[in-house]
Design a protein around this motif. Sequence first.
Motif, PDB file in Angstrom:
ATOM      1  N   UNK A  68       9.941  -6.575   5.050  1.00  0.00           N
ATOM      2  CA  UNK A  68       8.586  -7.145   5.024  1.00  0.00           C
ATOM      3  C   UNK A  68       7.567  -5.996   5.118  1.00  0.00           C
ATOM      4  N   UNK A  69       6.663  -5.921   4.138  1.00  0.00           N
ATOM      5  CA  UNK A  69       5.664  -4.848   4.125  1.00  0.00           C
ATOM      6  C   UNK A  69       4.626  -5.066   5.223  1.00  0.00           C
ATOM      7  N   UNK A  70       4.150  -3.966   5.821  1.00  0.00           N
ATOM      8  CA  UNK A  70       3.100  -4.055   6.839  1.00  0.00           C
ATOM      9  C   UNK A  70       1.772  -4.364   6.141  1.00  0.00           C
ATOM     10  N   UNK A  71       0.749  -4.707   6.944  1.00  0.00           N
ATOM     11  CA  UNK A  71      -0.574  -5.004   6.359  1.00  0.00           C
ATOM     12  C   UNK A  71      -1.119  -3.785   5.622  1.00  0.00           C
ATOM     13  N   UNK A  72      -0.898  -2.604   6.219  1.00  0.00           N
ATOM     14  CA  UNK A  72      -1.358  -1.348   5.604  1.00  0.00           C
ATOM     15  C   UNK A  72      -0.718  -1.170   4.223  1.00  0.00           C
ATOM     16  N   UNK A  73       0.609  -1.400   4.136  1.00  0.00           N
ATOM     17  CA  UNK A  73       1.333  -1.277   2.869  1.00  0.00           C
ATOM     18  C   UNK A  73       0.848  -2.306   1.850  1.00  0.00           C
ATOM     19  N   UNK A  74       0.568  -3.531   2.341  1.00  0.00           N
ATOM     20  CA  UNK A  74       0.084  -4.597   1.447  1.00  0.00           C
ATOM     21  C   UNK A  74      -1.258  -4.220   0.823  1.00  0.00           C
ATOM     22  N   UNK A 124      -5.685   5.586   0.792  1.00  0.00           N
ATOM     23  CA  UNK A 124      -5.662   5.531  -0.678  1.00  0.00           C
ATOM     24  C   UNK A 124      -6.477   6.681  -1.265  1.00  0.00           C
ATOM     25  N   UNK A 125      -7.566   7.044  -0.568  1.00  0.00           N
ATOM     26  CA  UNK A 125      -8.400   8.175  -1.024  1.00  0.00           C
ATOM     27  C   UNK A 125      -7.610   9.491  -0.933  1.00  0.00           C
ATOM     28  N   UNK A 126      -6.861   9.649   0.178  1.00  0.00           N
ATOM     29  CA  UNK A 126      -6.029  10.851   0.344  1.00  0.00           C
ATOM     30  C   UNK A 126      -4.943  10.936  -0.718  1.00  0.00           C
ATOM     31  N   UNK A 127      -4.481   9.773  -1.172  1.00  0.00           N
ATOM     32  CA  UNK A 127      -3.417   9.733  -2.183  1.00  0.00           C
ATOM     33  C   UNK A 127      -3.974   9.875  -3.606  1.00  0.00           C
ATOM     34  N   UNK A 178       6.308   6.659   1.894  1.00  0.00           N
ATOM     35  CA  UNK A 178       5.454   6.293   3.030  1.00  0.00           C
ATOM     36  C   UNK A 178       6.003   5.122   3.831  1.00  0.00           C
ATOM     37  N   UNK A 179       6.939   4.386   3.236  1.00  0.00           N
ATOM     38  CA  UNK A 179       7.520   3.234   3.932  1.00  0.00           C
ATOM     39  C   UNK A 179       8.913   3.559   4.474  1.00  0.00           C
ATOM     40  N   UNK A 180       9.250   4.854   4.526  1.00  0.00           N
ATOM     41  CA  UNK A 180      10.513   5.360   5.079  1.00  0.00           C
ATOM     42  C   UNK A 180      11.719   5.043   4.197  1.00  0.00           C
ATOM     43  N   UNK A 181      11.455   4.668   2.939  1.00  0.00           N
ATOM     44  CA  UNK A 181      12.563   4.382   2.023  1.00  0.00           C
ATOM     45  C   UNK A 181      13.067   5.681   1.393  1.00  0.00           C
TER      46      UNK A 181
END
Length: 436
Positions: A1-7, A44-47, A289-292
């Motif tokens: 399940x993705x976190x709110x930040x990831x969503x 998102x700006x950093x990316x 970023x999601x540890x995958x």
Amino acid sequence: MATKHEQILQHIESLTVGNKISVRQVAKDLSVSEGTAYRAIKDAENKGLVSTIERVGTIRIEKKKKENIEKLTYAEIVNIVDGQVLGGREGLHKTLNQFVIGAMKLEAMLRYVGAGDLLIVGNRDKAHEEAIKAGSAVLITGGFDADDNVKQLADEKKLPIISTSYDTFTVATMINRAIYDQLIKKEIVVVDDILTSVDRTFFMKTTDEVDKWFELNDETKHSRFPVVDDNMKVQGMVTSKDVMGVDRKTMIEKVMTKNPITVNARTSVANSAHLMVWEGIELLPVIDDHHRLLGIVSRQDVLKALQVIQRQPQVGDTIDDIVTSQFVEDSDAGQNVFQCKVTPQMTNHLGTISYGVFTTIVTEAGSRALRNYKKGDLVIENLTIYFMKPVQIDTTLEVHPNVLEVGRKFGKVDVDVYNEGKNVGKALLMAQLIDR
């Protein structure tokens, strides 16, 4: 399940390029707090997914590929020159091909201006209008405004017209500096450039039995494997010492090393090398970023990349490059004596050598001396500067590194720095030596 930040990040990535993004709207659309939305937009700006411009807001921009990194978007130009957008906001996400300085007659100028360009020009209404008709954005210097009909045309063509208070020369210098900085970044080799991707990586699941390790070991002749869960998130590492003497029906989860050291795709190779030497690691899992799991890098990959980097010509010179380019071995004084001229870029606001440059001089001299004793790569682990006297511009330093001790894995060097026969600095550095 993705976190709110990831969503939120996934939502931003799904938006079309040029879309305007606001904290309030994101919070409302995804039912999250404004604080959570703000943090995700900053990430998102950093990316490189969005760009935020004062008085305009945040817009979705095209994420630049590494090979195209020297190209800037109009949104980035606005930030570089501290500009004000007068029209054509919808085109801020576009990437410019080149910039043209409009210091010539209109007819001649238009021969150089084409689609996707940026015309840098002063208070010349006709030039503004013709450039936009030719498909070029316009940057007006000197803080001047544009005609209303030019602003309207810019809106129709979705080509930004920007005003800045700086003069043309300053603006061109600022944009060149930004491109130059991006070129330096382009040359930095990161893990993403050398990793073995996940589709070519052998890994284990937490639910596998020890028996599976022996199968993989037979197949690959490797002994280290990352361990992932059902969502491909890295949970551990397993090596030969973890499985020796263990019942083959035991779950890998029970014997693996949990919470292993990992790197992400943006980690520099130099950083990874230091980590591997410092921790005594042969293999690093690379995660997103999601540890995958994205793949792996081995110590061999990293050392090979470091050797390639050392042979590469640098496109943009960093301060370290400027300092080391002044380094010459003093053949009259014997081996391990270097001379270094203090250039204007190497000084502080008082006109004397800066602390950072002095550190680079000491480090470079110590590293060269150690390499004369033992070939291979090294990582500076500790540097102590005992004293440092002011050294003025345009003087030549004489640097004497004295190797105190060289072991199999460590080296220790004492460095004396002289100016006109007087001792102006003394330092001690320790380094870890990496066998090739």
